[in-house]
Write an enzyme that holds these catalytic residues in place. Sequence first.
Site, PDB file in Angstrom:
ATOM      1  N   ASP A 102       0.680  -1.118  -0.056  1.00  0.00           N
ATOM      2  CA  ASP A 102      -0.081   0.055  -0.084  1.00  0.00           C
ATOM      3  C   ASP A 102       0.893   1.135  -0.101  1.00  0.00           C
ATOM      4  OD1 ASP A 102      -2.573   1.516   0.105  1.00  0.00           O
ATOM      5  OD2 ASP A 102      -3.170   0.294   1.710  1.00  0.00           O
ATOM      6  N   ASP A 119     -10.763   1.779  -3.184  1.00  0.00           N
ATOM      7  CA  ASP A 119     -11.370   1.476  -1.918  1.00  0.00           C
ATOM      8  C   ASP A 119     -12.852   1.622  -2.051  1.00  0.00           C
ATOM      9  OD1 ASP A 119      -8.879   1.064  -0.531  1.00  0.00           O
ATOM     10  OD2 ASP A 119      -8.920   2.829   0.548  1.00  0.00           O
TER      11      ASP A 119
HETATM   12  C1  GLA Z   1      -5.813   1.410   2.128  1.00  0.00           C
HETATM   13  C2  GLA Z   1      -6.205   0.413   1.248  1.00  0.00           C
HETATM   14  C3  GLA Z   1      -7.324  -0.418   1.872  1.00  0.00           C
HETATM   15  C4  GLA Z   1      -6.630  -0.894   3.220  1.00  0.00           C
HETATM   16  C5  GLA Z   1      -6.041   0.283   3.956  1.00  0.00           C
HETATM   17  C6  GLA Z   1      -5.649  -0.174   5.302  1.00  0.00           C
HETATM   18  O1  GLA Z   1      -6.688   2.348   2.216  1.00  0.00           O
HETATM   19  O2  GLA Z   1      -6.764   1.081  -0.100  1.00  0.00           O
HETATM   20  O3  GLA Z   1      -7.609  -1.459   1.003  1.00  0.00           O
HETATM   21  O4  GLA Z   1      -5.625  -1.810   2.933  1.00  0.00           O
HETATM   22  O5  GLA Z   1      -5.431   1.297   3.431  1.00  0.00           O
HETATM   23  O6  GLA Z   1      -5.130   0.789   6.184  1.00  0.00           O
END
Ligand code: GLA
Length: 716
Positions: A471, A541
């Site tokens: 990430d 997301d």
């Molecule tokens: C980001 C990612 C999510 C998740 C969060 C965790 O927003 O896109 O899928 O992994 O971080 O903190």
Amino acid sequence: MISFDLEEKIFRIDTRNTTYAFKIAHEKFLAHLYYGKKTDSLQGFYREYPVDFAPYIEEIGANFSLDTIPTELSFFDSGDTKDTAIKIKNKNGDSSTLFYYKEHKIFKGRLEFENMPYSRLANETLEIIYEDETSGVELHSYYSVFENSDTITRYLKFVNKGQNKVQILQATGCQLDLSGADYTLVTLCGEYGKERNITEYPLHVGLQGIYSKRGHSSHQFNPFMAIKTSKTTENTGEAYGLEFVYSGDFEARAEMTYDKRVRLTMGLNRDTFTWNLQAGEEFITPEVIMTYSSEGLNKLSQNFHSHIREHIINPKFVYQKRPIVINTWEAMYFNIDEEILLRYAEKAKQLGIDTVVIDDGWFGKRNDDSIGLGDWYVNQEKFKNGLADFSEKIHALGLKLGIWIEPEMVNPKSELYKAHPEWVLQCKDRPCSLGRRQLVLDLTNDEVIEYIVEQIKTTLSEVKLEYIKWDFNRTLCEVGSLSLPKERQGEAKHRFTLGSYKMHKKLTEAFPNVLFEGCSGGGGRFDAGILFYCPQIWTSDNTDPVCRLAIQKGTSMAYPLSTISAHVSDSLWNKLESTPDYNFRFNVALGGVLGYEMNITRLSCDNEKKVTEQIKQYEKFAPLILSGDVYRLDNLEDGEYGFVCVAKDKSEFLLVYQNLNGSTKKRVPIVSIDNRSIYKDDKGNIYRGEKLLKEGIEIVTTSGTYSYLHCFCEKK
Ligand code: GLA
């Protein structure tokens, strides 16, 4: 194939369906001639004519001006007054350069990059060498050819052969000059949770463009740009596309002059990039993938898809069966521990899911997003017996394990920051802004990269793992480095991106059998650079199926379905469903690599059955999704979505369709299946290829919203 006509002084680059050509004019300049459908004749494309106010070189005469002829590369302040590609500051303090053609080379393969992603397995490469005598700088402009995908990649090398330091102020690796028509600019724009929506505007006189200054390719603008004629559809008409193999700041610009000449450029963002080139040094730009289609946007996308599959993604993973994951994030956020996860794992196994992914929250003191990033050791309270033991238990259930990391970042509340506040990107004497309560590590500094890589390797080395989600959860600002001298601060952004690539290289090499998934707050770093290391990327997301339709459709414009991570979730933002309809969600997830992201321990019996059945179904056509040609459906109304994914040999196809307007019956046109074949669907219904091509397919949607049809060729 690359050839050079010595008499006419014409270079031509032929791919399977396209020709790209330019010529040496007046021995010193490279004039662009043609880019389009494959052609034999290049007569009549070159013309010189005088234009008032166009600067010219005395000994050549006023008919020839860099301001008016289409060129292969343009230089600041030497006659071309349009949006130029190259700018350097030379020893005299001015930024005027006039690069003359010096020589060229044609060779098999390509120049391979050591420090950044690039397209592997080029057929051959044309290298044009220009020189600017006054500054002593040479420019090597490369055209690497990928015949089967109808793509050419463009990149530049600056070589300082002079005695003095110069400063590169602008390094645009790719310029494409075209004569104008009524073009429409196609880009993929959005925001967090609404990434890569297709955005179309007519090209107007002047400058248009997209960019990122965020330190990642961004949710707002994807490093992709196309132009098409106003008549171009999904399946007919001309289109040109550019895509950057880079994950940091970029710019893509389109300029149209009053007399309808068009220039497209793509490269590093001139606002956030400078580079000092000492005598004897070289600098190479990231590369741009360039393609042309005479068969509409679908063919343009297919060219990019095939290029990314065959030349960008690690060949080891590209066609390998992808895991069907249950990801913990949306169901649990930071509230994970060994016991809860084991309950998930048991349920996952029962449902047919094959991989459990521990998302954020397993390391340091990470109980919320304010703390722990940078401390890559296992949280003993959540995993009392350690991760290796947990992994054993997962594997004993017959499952695989995945884990989340965010290696470029650090929380101010972390052991790492306490020990090394100098290891974050920062501008001397200025406070640092936060993003999601975190700071950004200074990856221009190799010591930082080494430390993080080693820590992650140590923590994960004993853990049996098959999948890592990587990430990147904030935008960069105050990008300076305490490890760089003041005259190199302008290099920090690009050096950071190179540092991130170094980290990607080291970690992917340390875990060669692990499938890496890219992520950046969803799809904030969805680009061909990341795909070089991570064969798939978390798309957004936003997992609401209605929003996902536009996001995934836009993403498919530039990236193959095999890269689009798509989870069935509980997230409910739309007005179509009163409770999540898992079959609708599954139908939408067919536009990518299927996974799940919800509390599977609380599913109703009925929904459990649905999930199990979906996985069984998906496995039937998963190989097709990884390798087939995608044709987005044409002539759809607002609220309608759909595509057909056709096997290369036309032996199989999958039609996926959604209609948010709730219509239950619809006939949609279908292209590119075999007209002599007879196809059979999973229920045994027979379809004649010829009839389908002529009449289209009648779709009856389940629940008025969605449907899919999977057919195999029964007989030729
Ligand atoms: C980001 C990612 C999510 C998740 C969060 C965790 O927003 O896109 O899928 O992994 O971080 O903190």
